[in-house]
Design a protein around this motif. Structure first.
Motif, PDB file in Angstrom:
ATOM      1  N   GLY A  90      32.177  45.080  46.336  1.00  0.00           N
ATOM      2  CA  GLY A  90      30.758  45.079  46.652  1.00  0.00           C
ATOM      3  C   GLY A  90      29.971  46.155  45.939  1.00  0.00           C
ATOM      4  O   GLY A  90      28.743  46.162  45.998  1.00  0.00           O
ATOM      5  N   VAL A  91      30.678  47.068  45.279  1.00  0.00           N
ATOM      6  CA  VAL A  91      29.999  48.136  44.532  1.00  0.00           C
ATOM      7  C   VAL A  91      30.430  48.069  43.069  1.00  0.00           C
ATOM      8  O   VAL A  91      29.640  47.727  42.195  1.00  0.00           O
ATOM      9  CB  VAL A  91      30.311  49.529  45.125  1.00  0.00           C
ATOM     10  CG1 VAL A  91      29.492  50.608  44.396  1.00  0.00           C
ATOM     11  CG2 VAL A  91      30.002  49.557  46.616  1.00  0.00           C
ATOM     12  N   GLY A  92      31.677  48.408  42.782  1.00  0.00           N
ATOM     13  CA  GLY A  92      32.171  48.398  41.419  1.00  0.00           C
ATOM     14  C   GLY A  92      33.290  49.393  41.256  1.00  0.00           C
ATOM     15  O   GLY A  92      34.043  49.673  42.197  1.00  0.00           O
ATOM     16  N   LEU A 112      28.708  50.075  38.250  1.00  0.00           N
ATOM     17  CA  LEU A 112      28.450  48.871  39.032  1.00  0.00           C
ATOM     18  C   LEU A 112      29.092  47.632  38.419  1.00  0.00           C
ATOM     19  O   LEU A 112      29.095  47.457  37.190  1.00  0.00           O
ATOM     20  CB  LEU A 112      26.953  48.621  39.151  1.00  0.00           C
ATOM     21  CG  LEU A 112      26.145  49.542  40.052  1.00  0.00           C
ATOM     22  CD1 LEU A 112      24.662  49.212  39.898  1.00  0.00           C
ATOM     23  CD2 LEU A 112      26.578  49.408  41.507  1.00  0.00           C
ATOM     24  N   SER A 113      29.615  46.758  39.294  1.00  0.00           N
ATOM     25  CA  SER A 113      30.001  45.432  38.838  1.00  0.00           C
ATOM     26  C   SER A 113      28.743  44.605  38.618  1.00  0.00           C
ATOM     27  O   SER A 113      27.798  44.688  39.406  1.00  0.00           O
ATOM     28  CB  SER A 113      30.877  44.745  39.890  1.00  0.00           C
ATOM     29  OG  SER A 113      32.120  45.393  40.028  1.00  0.00           O
ATOM     30  N   PRO A 114      28.691  43.795  37.550  1.00  0.00           N
ATOM     31  CA  PRO A 114      27.493  42.972  37.319  1.00  0.00           C
ATOM     32  C   PRO A 114      27.341  41.937  38.425  1.00  0.00           C
ATOM     33  O   PRO A 114      28.325  41.417  38.958  1.00  0.00           O
ATOM     34  CB  PRO A 114      27.781  42.311  35.968  1.00  0.00           C
ATOM     35  CG  PRO A 114      29.268  42.345  35.829  1.00  0.00           C
ATOM     36  CD  PRO A 114      29.726  43.587  36.529  1.00  0.00           C
ATOM     37  N   VAL A 115      26.099  41.631  38.788  1.00  0.00           N
ATOM     38  CA  VAL A 115      25.810  40.695  39.872  1.00  0.00           C
ATOM     39  C   VAL A 115      24.792  39.663  39.403  1.00  0.00           C
ATOM     40  O   VAL A 115      23.751  40.014  38.845  1.00  0.00           O
ATOM     41  CB  VAL A 115      25.256  41.425  41.113  1.00  0.00           C
ATOM     42  CG1 VAL A 115      24.929  40.420  42.222  1.00  0.00           C
ATOM     43  CG2 VAL A 115      26.246  42.464  41.616  1.00  0.00           C
ATOM     44  N   GLU A 116      25.095  38.372  39.617  1.00  0.00           N
ATOM     45  CA  GLU A 116      24.153  37.291  39.373  1.00  0.00           C
ATOM     46  C   GLU A 116      23.561  36.856  40.707  1.00  0.00           C
ATOM     47  O   GLU A 116      24.257  36.844  41.725  1.00  0.00           O
ATOM     48  CB  GLU A 116      24.852  36.099  38.716  1.00  0.00           C
ATOM     49  CG  GLU A 116      25.484  36.416  37.372  1.00  0.00           C
ATOM     50  CD  GLU A 116      26.283  35.241  36.827  1.00  0.00           C
ATOM     51  OE1 GLU A 116      26.470  34.255  37.580  1.00  0.00           O
ATOM     52  OE2 GLU A 116      26.715  35.313  35.672  1.00  0.00           O
ATOM     53  N   SER A 128      29.557  38.223  41.893  1.00  0.00           N
ATOM     54  CA  SER A 128      29.958  39.385  41.098  1.00  0.00           C
ATOM     55  C   SER A 128      31.405  39.222  40.651  1.00  0.00           C
ATOM     56  O   SER A 128      32.280  38.919  41.469  1.00  0.00           O
ATOM     57  CB  SER A 128      29.811  40.669  41.923  1.00  0.00           C
ATOM     58  OG  SER A 128      30.270  41.782  41.193  1.00  0.00           O
ATOM     59  N   VAL A 129      31.634  39.423  39.361  1.00  0.00           N
ATOM     60  CA  VAL A 129      32.984  39.419  38.806  1.00  0.00           C
ATOM     61  C   VAL A 129      33.286  40.836  38.341  1.00  0.00           C
ATOM     62  O   VAL A 129      32.625  41.360  37.431  1.00  0.00           O
ATOM     63  CB  VAL A 129      33.120  38.428  37.630  1.00  0.00           C
ATOM     64  CG1 VAL A 129      34.543  38.444  37.083  1.00  0.00           C
ATOM     65  CG2 VAL A 129      32.737  37.022  38.073  1.00  0.00           C
ATOM     66  N   SER A 130      34.254  41.471  38.971  1.00  0.00           N
ATOM     67  CA  SER A 130      34.547  42.868  38.645  1.00  0.00           C
ATOM     68  C   SER A 130      35.334  42.977  37.343  1.00  0.00           C
ATOM     69  O   SER A 130      35.942  42.010  36.869  1.00  0.00           O
ATOM     70  CB  SER A 130      35.371  43.516  39.774  1.00  0.00           C
ATOM     71  OG  SER A 130      36.728  43.109  39.700  1.00  0.00           O
ATOM     72  N   THR A 139      36.529  38.306  42.202  1.00  0.00           N
ATOM     73  CA  THR A 139      35.242  37.630  42.161  1.00  0.00           C
ATOM     74  C   THR A 139      34.729  37.570  43.591  1.00  0.00           C
ATOM     75  O   THR A 139      35.457  37.149  44.499  1.00  0.00           O
ATOM     76  CB  THR A 139      35.357  36.210  41.586  1.00  0.00           C
ATOM     77  OG1 THR A 139      35.783  36.276  40.230  1.00  0.00           O
ATOM     78  CG2 THR A 139      34.000  35.499  41.645  1.00  0.00           C
ATOM     79  N   TYR A 140      33.504  37.993  43.796  1.00  0.00           N
ATOM     80  CA  TYR A 140      32.937  38.121  45.137  1.00  0.00           C
ATOM     81  C   TYR A 140      31.629  37.359  45.190  1.00  0.00           C
ATOM     82  O   TYR A 140      30.738  37.582  44.376  1.00  0.00           O
ATOM     83  CB  TYR A 140      32.713  39.608  45.435  1.00  0.00           C
ATOM     84  CG  TYR A 140      32.018  39.942  46.729  1.00  0.00           C
ATOM     85  CD1 TYR A 140      32.335  39.307  47.923  1.00  0.00           C
ATOM     86  CD2 TYR A 140      31.040  40.943  46.766  1.00  0.00           C
ATOM     87  CE1 TYR A 140      31.700  39.647  49.114  1.00  0.00           C
ATOM     88  CE2 TYR A 140      30.408  41.296  47.955  1.00  0.00           C
ATOM     89  CZ  TYR A 140      30.739  40.640  49.120  1.00  0.00           C
ATOM     90  OH  TYR A 140      30.112  40.974  50.295  1.00  0.00           O
ATOM     91  N   GLU A 141      31.515  36.428  46.144  1.00  0.00           N
ATOM     92  CA  GLU A 141      30.287  35.685  46.372  1.00  0.00           C
ATOM     93  C   GLU A 141      29.814  35.920  47.801  1.00  0.00           C
ATOM     94  O   GLU A 141      30.614  35.929  48.735  1.00  0.00           O
ATOM     95  CB  GLU A 141      30.488  34.192  46.135  1.00  0.00           C
ATOM     96  CG  GLU A 141      30.838  33.849  44.686  1.00  0.00           C
ATOM     97  CD  GLU A 141      30.889  32.354  44.432  1.00  0.00           C
ATOM     98  OE1 GLU A 141      30.469  31.585  45.330  1.00  0.00           O
ATOM     99  OE2 GLU A 141      31.342  31.963  43.342  1.00  0.00           O
ATOM    100  N   LYS A 142      28.508  36.081  47.948  1.00  0.00           N
ATOM    101  CA  LYS A 142      27.923  36.365  49.260  1.00  0.00           C
ATOM    102  C   LYS A 142      26.581  35.643  49.330  1.00  0.00           C
ATOM    103  O   LYS A 142      25.731  35.819  48.455  1.00  0.00           O
ATOM    104  CB  LYS A 142      27.735  37.874  49.432  1.00  0.00           C
ATOM    105  CG  LYS A 142      27.158  38.319  50.772  1.00  0.00           C
ATOM    106  CD  LYS A 142      27.091  39.844  50.805  1.00  0.00           C
ATOM    107  CE  LYS A 142      26.607  40.398  52.112  1.00  0.00           C
ATOM    108  NZ  LYS A 142      26.543  41.886  52.096  1.00  0.00           N
TER     109      LYS A 142
END
Length: 298
Positions: A90-92, A112-116, A128-130, A139-142
């Motif tokens: 959630g951060v990076g 930071l991990s990039p976030v779309e 976000s794909v770390s 890979t994190y989706e929220k």
């Protein structure tokens, strides 16, 4: 870039902070995606969120409904030497600073991990794909969606790395109904009697203002910090907790799709934070989806 995002339904207005912008949260602890700053029932005007601290200069330390992964130590921290990176979901990538144990309050440097993002009137989705750090990657989706009196947060976490991800996720709910100080008039309920988490011994001075009555907690006047951990019902789905101000009739209830590992309760005179911890254990290549729904009333 706008400093905040507003999601609306016919009953709710949800304000989401744009972390990292001037005057907004920019720390290494909480998830930067979907950081809910305030929730308001539009017809009655009841509000539900506050800040972690009201002290001048600490306004950006956090507040509202904010996620955290790995409060007891993110995966990879122990493997990193001082000066080396580790991942905080959630951060990076954060940088370990010393040989000391992980401290969630430490200001670790952040990459930071990039976030779309994808946004509509009543929803916003983050993806976000770390980067890979010492065998850990995700890979994190929220997705936050508002409908009627409900805010639903849906999560999906995929382990893209070569090492297992074993962690916890919870929402640090910084709550004060209509900014009312914590004390008589509030009641917190669980779906079972309040009993200490196995292996946890509460410090007497930290539970002094709490009055436990079976499945309910009420408060004496609060002047200091309180904290405790409580057991959860084995396998219970959906879990829930609910908090109500009996004087105004306003309240909120959080329920979720996954069994709870345990509940925690933190607060002080201006804020109460009921917290429901979900256990996450993903082998490489595995994916987990879960959700939390908040229902606001009054």
């Amino acid at each position: 870039m706008q400093s905040k995002i507003i999601l609306t339904s016919d009953q709710l207005q949800v304000e989401i902070e744009q972390c990292g912008q001037p005057g907004q949260y920019a720390g290494a602890r909480f998830d930067w995606a979907g950081f809910v700053k305030q929730v308001k029932l539009t017809e009655s005007g009841h509000t539900f969120c506050t800040l972690v601290s009201l002290a001048p200069g600490e306004e950006t330390d956090g507040g509202g409904l904010c996620n955290e992964f790995g409060i007891e130590g993110p995966n990879g921290y122990e493997e990193a030497a001082p000066g080396e990176p580790f991942l905080k979901i959630g951060v990076g990538a954060l940088t370990r600073l010393s040989e000391a144990d992980y401290d969630f309050a430490e200001a670790y440097p952040i990459a930071l991990s990039p976030v779309e993002t994808e946004q509509g009137d009543n929803y916003i989705r983050y993806r976000s794909v770390s980067t890979a750090v010492n065998g850990y990657a995700y890979t994190y989706e929220k997705t936050l969606t508002v409908a009627g009196p409900e805010l639903t947060i849906a999560y999906q976490l995929a382990n893209n790395g070569t090492k297992r991800i074993a962690t916890t996720e919870y929402v640090h709910n910084f709550v004060a109904i209509n900014d009312k100080p914590i004390g008589p008039g509030y009641v917190l309920r669980l779906p079972l009697a309040f009993e200490s988490r196995e292996g946890y011994e509460p410090a007497e001075e930290l539970v002094k203002p709490l009055r436990i009555e079976g499945d309910s907690i009420r408060w004496e006047p609060v002047t200091e910090v309180f904290y405790a951990q409580y057991r959860a019902a084995a396998g219970q789905v959906p879990f829930y907790w609910e908090l109500k101000d009996e004087q105004s009739g306003a309240g909120l209830r959080e329920s979720g799709s996954e069994p709870v590992a345990y509940y925690a309760l933190w607060g002080t005179s201006h804020v109460v934070s009921p917290e429901a911890f979900v256990q996450i254990d993903l082998a490489p290549g595995e994916t987990k989806s879960w959700s939390r729904t908040y229902t606001f009333s009054g």
